[in-house]
Design a protein around this motif. Structure first.
Motif, PDB file in Angstrom:
ATOM      1  N   ALA A  40       0.829  -1.202   0.000  1.00 20.43           N
ATOM      2  CA  ALA A  40       0.000   0.000   0.000  1.00 20.43           C
ATOM      3  C   ALA A  40       0.871   1.263   0.000  1.00 20.43           C
ATOM      4  N   GLN A  41       1.955   1.249   0.772  1.00 24.29           N
ATOM      5  CA  GLN A  41       2.859   2.408   0.787  1.00 24.29           C
ATOM      6  C   GLN A  41       3.508   2.604  -0.580  1.00 24.29           C
ATOM      7  N   GLN A  42       3.906   1.533  -1.222  1.00 25.25           N
ATOM      8  CA  GLN A  42       4.510   1.633  -2.553  1.00 25.25           C
ATOM      9  C   GLN A  42       3.509   2.187  -3.565  1.00 25.25           C
ATOM     10  N   ASN A  43       2.276   1.683  -3.489  1.00 25.33           N
ATOM     11  CA  ASN A  43       1.226   2.192  -4.379  1.00 25.33           C
ATOM     12  C   ASN A  43       0.937   3.668  -4.109  1.00 25.33           C
ATOM     13  N   LEU A  44       0.974   4.070  -2.853  1.00 24.78           N
ATOM     14  CA  LEU A  44       0.750   5.469  -2.495  1.00 24.78           C
ATOM     15  C   LEU A  44       1.863   6.361  -3.045  1.00 24.78           C
ATOM     16  N   LYS A  45       3.103   5.903  -2.921  1.00 21.27           N
ATOM     17  CA  LYS A  45       4.221   6.671  -3.470  1.00 21.27           C
ATOM     18  C   LYS A  45       4.095   6.810  -4.984  1.00 21.27           C
ATOM     19  N   LEU A  46       3.738   5.718  -5.640  1.00 19.38           N
ATOM     20  CA  LEU A  46       3.561   5.741  -7.089  1.00 19.38           C
ATOM     21  C   LEU A  46       2.420   6.683  -7.488  1.00 19.38           C
ATOM     22  N   SER A  47       1.329   6.629  -6.741  1.00 20.22           N
ATOM     23  CA  SER A  47       0.191   7.516  -7.021  1.00 20.22           C
ATOM     24  C   SER A  47       0.573   8.980  -6.818  1.00 20.22           C
ATOM     25  N   ASN A  48       1.286   9.270  -5.755  1.00 15.84           N
ATOM     26  CA  ASN A  48       1.718  10.649  -5.498  1.00 15.84           C
ATOM     27  C   ASN A  48       2.656  11.144  -6.593  1.00 15.84           C
ATOM     28  N   ALA A  49       3.551  10.292  -7.046  1.00 13.68           N
ATOM     29  CA  ALA A  49       4.462  10.679  -8.129  1.00 13.68           C
ATOM     30  C   ALA A  49       3.680  10.930  -9.417  1.00 13.68           C
ATOM     31  N   THR A  50       2.693  10.102  -9.679  1.00 15.17           N
ATOM     32  CA  THR A  50       1.862  10.289 -10.873  1.00 15.17           C
ATOM     33  C   THR A  50       1.077  11.591 -10.787  1.00 15.17           C
TER      34      THR A  50
END
Length: 157
Positions: A40-50
């Protein structure tokens, strides 16, 4: 007393086995939750970068749009001014330069047109020229806009 001791030992052993089983179960559950949290943290980081990338691109696109919209509005305003001048009785003149006459034509004495002359168009032809000019301006502005979009958004990745 040995029977009571054996029962106590058996109870303690059962208790230890149950505690070991509970520890194993909760350790596995905690490991699963940790993996889920990390995902979930990795997905959140990816979403924030996007989101950050999208916001940056939207700002760049807004600036690009404003630039080209202003250029097009300025060109249309200039064309409208020319149209108003033509409607007010002005004329459209086309400056031209004739190619040099050939030696055979000059020797025969045929009259020619001088260089740097101007041709005056009729009001209808002038309006047609301004209409064509407006179309060319719109087409060139659209091409510049698309080229800048491709250059800044598609090729910059």
């Amino acid at each position: 007393m040995s029977r009571i001791t054996a029962i106590i030992y058996a109870g303690v052993i059962c208790l230890l086995v149950c505690l070991g089983w509970l520890a194993y179960y909760y350790h596995g559950t905690a490991t699963d939750y940790k993996k889920q949290r990390d995902t979930a943290q990795q997905n959140l980081k990816l979403s924030n970068a996007t989101i950050t990338t999208m916001e940056t691109r939207q700002i760049a696109l807004a600036a690009l749009d404003a630039k080209h919209t202003k250029e097009l509005a300025d060109a249309k305003a200039e064309n409208d001014d020319l149209q108003r001048k033509l409607d007010a009785g002005g004329r459209v003149r086309v400056a031209g330069k004739c190619p040099p006459m050939q030696a055979t034509t000059q020797s025969t004495g045929t009259p020619g047109v001088g260089d740097a002359g101007t041709v005056e168009l009729s009001p209808v032809a002038g309006r047609n020229v301004l209409g064509i000019r407006a179309g060319i301006i719109n087409d060139q502005a659209a091409l510049r806009t698309l080229q800048d979009y491709i250059r800044t958004q598609c090729l910059s990745q």
